[in-house]
Motif scaffolding. Structure first.
Motif, PDB file in Angstrom:
ATOM      1  N   ARG A 219      13.969 -43.415 -44.248  1.00 23.74           N
ATOM      2  CA  ARG A 219      14.933 -42.317 -44.281  1.00 23.74           C
ATOM      3  C   ARG A 219      16.353 -42.838 -44.503  1.00 23.74           C
ATOM      4  N   THR A 220      16.689 -43.986 -43.937  1.00 23.58           N
ATOM      5  CA  THR A 220      18.014 -44.563 -44.158  1.00 23.58           C
ATOM      6  C   THR A 220      18.221 -44.867 -45.634  1.00 23.58           C
ATOM      7  N   TRP A 221      17.244 -45.521 -46.256  1.00 23.62           N
ATOM      8  CA  TRP A 221      17.368 -45.887 -47.669  1.00 23.62           C
ATOM      9  C   TRP A 221      17.367 -44.648 -48.563  1.00 23.62           C
TER      10      TRP A 221
ATOM     11  N   PHE B  59       8.925 -51.400 -53.154  1.00 19.02           N
ATOM     12  CA  PHE B  59       9.603 -50.736 -52.041  1.00 19.02           C
ATOM     13  C   PHE B  59      10.519 -49.623 -52.553  1.00 19.02           C
ATOM     14  N   GLY B  60      11.187 -49.861 -53.690  1.00 21.29           N
ATOM     15  CA  GLY B  60      12.033 -48.837 -54.292  1.00 21.29           C
ATOM     16  C   GLY B  60      11.256 -47.615 -54.730  1.00 21.29           C
ATOM     17  N   GLY B  61       9.964 -47.799 -55.046  1.00 15.47           N
ATOM     18  CA  GLY B  61       9.130 -46.656 -55.383  1.00 15.47           C
ATOM     19  C   GLY B  61       8.920 -45.732 -54.208  1.00 15.47           C
TER      20      GLY B  61
ATOM     21  N   ILE C   4      11.067 -45.257 -51.815  1.00 21.28           N
ATOM     22  CA  ILE C   4      12.334 -44.543 -51.680  1.00 21.28           C
ATOM     23  C   ILE C   4      12.409 -43.409 -52.706  1.00 21.28           C
ATOM     24  N   ALA C   5      12.059 -43.721 -53.954  1.00 16.28           N
ATOM     25  CA  ALA C   5      12.085 -42.713 -55.012  1.00 16.28           C
ATOM     26  C   ALA C   5      11.140 -41.558 -54.704  1.00 16.28           C
ATOM     27  N   LEU C   6       9.948 -41.879 -54.212  1.00 12.41           N
ATOM     28  CA  LEU C   6       8.984 -40.829 -53.850  1.00 12.41           C
ATOM     29  C   LEU C   6       9.519 -39.934 -52.742  1.00 12.41           C
ATOM     30  N   ASP C   7      10.128 -40.525 -51.739  1.00  8.99           N
ATOM     31  CA  ASP C   7      10.666 -39.740 -50.630  1.00  8.99           C
ATOM     32  C   ASP C   7      11.750 -38.788 -51.118  1.00  8.99           C
ATOM     33  N   VAL C   8      12.663 -39.285 -51.935  1.00  9.64           N
ATOM     34  CA  VAL C   8      13.730 -38.438 -52.462  1.00  9.64           C
ATOM     35  C   VAL C   8      13.161 -37.346 -53.361  1.00  9.64           C
ATOM     36  N   ALA C   9      12.229 -37.706 -54.239  1.00  9.18           N
ATOM     37  CA  ALA C   9      11.680 -36.732 -55.188  1.00  9.18           C
ATOM     38  C   ALA C   9      10.888 -35.625 -54.497  1.00  9.18           C
ATOM     39  N   THR C  10      10.182 -35.963 -53.414  1.00 14.06           N
ATOM     40  CA  THR C  10       9.397 -34.937 -52.717  1.00 14.06           C
ATOM     41  C   THR C  10      10.268 -34.058 -51.819  1.00 14.06           C
ATOM     42  N   ARG C  11      11.292 -34.641 -51.203  1.00 15.65           N
ATOM     43  CA  ARG C  11      12.149 -33.851 -50.308  1.00 15.65           C
ATOM     44  C   ARG C  11      13.263 -33.121 -51.052  1.00 15.65           C
TER      45      ARG C  11
ATOM     46  N   VAL D 236      20.835 -50.779 -48.760  1.00 14.61           N
ATOM     47  CA  VAL D 236      21.396 -51.395 -47.556  1.00 14.61           C
ATOM     48  C   VAL D 236      20.430 -52.435 -46.986  1.00 14.61           C
ATOM     49  N   GLY D 237      20.995 -53.609 -46.643  1.00 10.64           N
ATOM     50  CA  GLY D 237      20.197 -54.735 -46.197  1.00 10.64           C
ATOM     51  C   GLY D 237      19.916 -55.733 -47.300  1.00 10.64           C
ATOM     52  N   PHE D 238      20.265 -55.367 -48.534  1.00 12.17           N
ATOM     53  CA  PHE D 238      20.005 -56.215 -49.691  1.00 12.17           C
ATOM     54  C   PHE D 238      21.280 -56.404 -50.508  1.00 12.17           C
ATOM     55  N   GLY D 239      21.328 -57.522 -51.228  1.00  8.53           N
ATOM     56  CA  GLY D 239      22.401 -57.747 -52.173  1.00  8.53           C
ATOM     57  C   GLY D 239      23.771 -57.708 -51.540  1.00  8.53           C
TER      58      GLY D 239
END
Length: 281
Positions: free
Chosen positions: A87-89, A112-114, A116-123, A71-74
């Motif tokens: 958290r939004t992403w 920046f996508g990393g 996001i990936a780290l946040d999802v993978a840890t949570r 969101v915010g891109f493309g």
């Protein structure tokens, strides 16, 4: 789940769409097999297509490859009042997995996508199979001149040329024609309005806001591939070296003579590296 037509040759950056936590998300898809989701970086005018156009064909030979616009891109919708924050992403990415019925997928996060990936993978470690972090944000570092320039972009061909000069090590990849193409991409309706609101100065705070705590990273159970360009002037190599120290099941590949565009500057080798890693049993 709602979808639209597959990408056309005229607009290859526009694919199907799904509702991901209330955000109508544009995404590209190719191939069959184990799913892998590619999460792009945060450059001006970026899209999943711009980031992954050289990666998807190779990976799709053996994998189901999905690449959403965050969101915010493309060409993903930009809802009024959306908060552009980690958290939004991350929630959008989780919603994307849910919308496609994917209980588990490998995730490749670029820059920046990393984060996001780290946040999802840890949570939500159970939602992630294998993890790839390329020139990744997500650990503390002093903001570079390159990243400050990228996030502070104000549209003009000259400003885009400056951004591209920071991204690429090879001068063969950066010329006025590319700068003009990327500049025009950055001024499509709604693009700069969203991008300009994401990372206002002082920008060190946005680096800090994307940090995942060391203890959470150290608890990651996933096989993890770290990729970085030795000459990266946007995200320093030190971030991947720190992740290598923290992630228990990590390996690091460093490309010499490479800036922040490992997937473009070393596309063939990069694609083989990812395909081998993502298809290991």
């Amino acid at each position: 789940m709602s979808t639209v037509d597959a990408p056309s040759q005229a607009r290859p950056e526009v694919g199907a769409s799904v509702e991901a936590r209330g955000i109508t998300t544009n995404y590209l898809e190719a191939g069959t097999g184990r799913p892998v989701v590619l999460v792009h970086g945060s450059g001006p005018g970026v899209s999943a297509y711009a980031n992954w156009r050289l990666t998807m064909p190779a990976l799709s030979e053996r994998l189901r490859v999905l690449a959403p616009d965050m969101v915010g891109f493309g060409f993903t919708a930009r809802p009024a009042g959306v908060r552009y924050e980690l958290r939004t992403w991350a929630d959008q990415l989780l919603g994307f997995l849910d919308a496609l019925g994917l209980e588990r997928a490998s995730i490749v996060g670029n820059s920046f996508g990393g984060a996001i990936a780290l946040d999802v993978a840890t949570r939500h470690p159970d939602r992630v199979d294998r993890l790839v972090l390329m020139g990744s944000v997500g650990v503390p570092f002093p903001i570079t001149e390159g990243l400050d320039t990228v996030w502070g972009y104000e549209p003009s061909p000259a400003a885009m040329r400056q951004v591209l000069d920071f991204f690429a090590w090879s001068r063969d990849l950066v010329d006025d024609e590319l700068a003009e193409v990327r500049y025009r991409a950055s001024i499509q309706p709604g693009f700069q309005e969203a991008f300009g609101s994401m990372f206002p100065a002082p920008r060190q705070r946005w680096v800090d806001a994307m940090v995942t705590p060391d203890e959470a990273i150290a608890a990651l159970p996933h096989e993890t591939l770290l990729v970085h360009g030795r000459e990266d002037r946007v995200i320093p190599l030190a971030t991947s070296l720190r992740l290598l120290e923290l992630v228990p099941r990590a390996q690091l590949h460093v490309f010499g003579r490479c800036g922040h565009w490992s997937q473009i500057e070393h596309a063939s080798t990069f694609n083989r590296l990812l395909l081998d890693f993502l298809t290991q049993e």
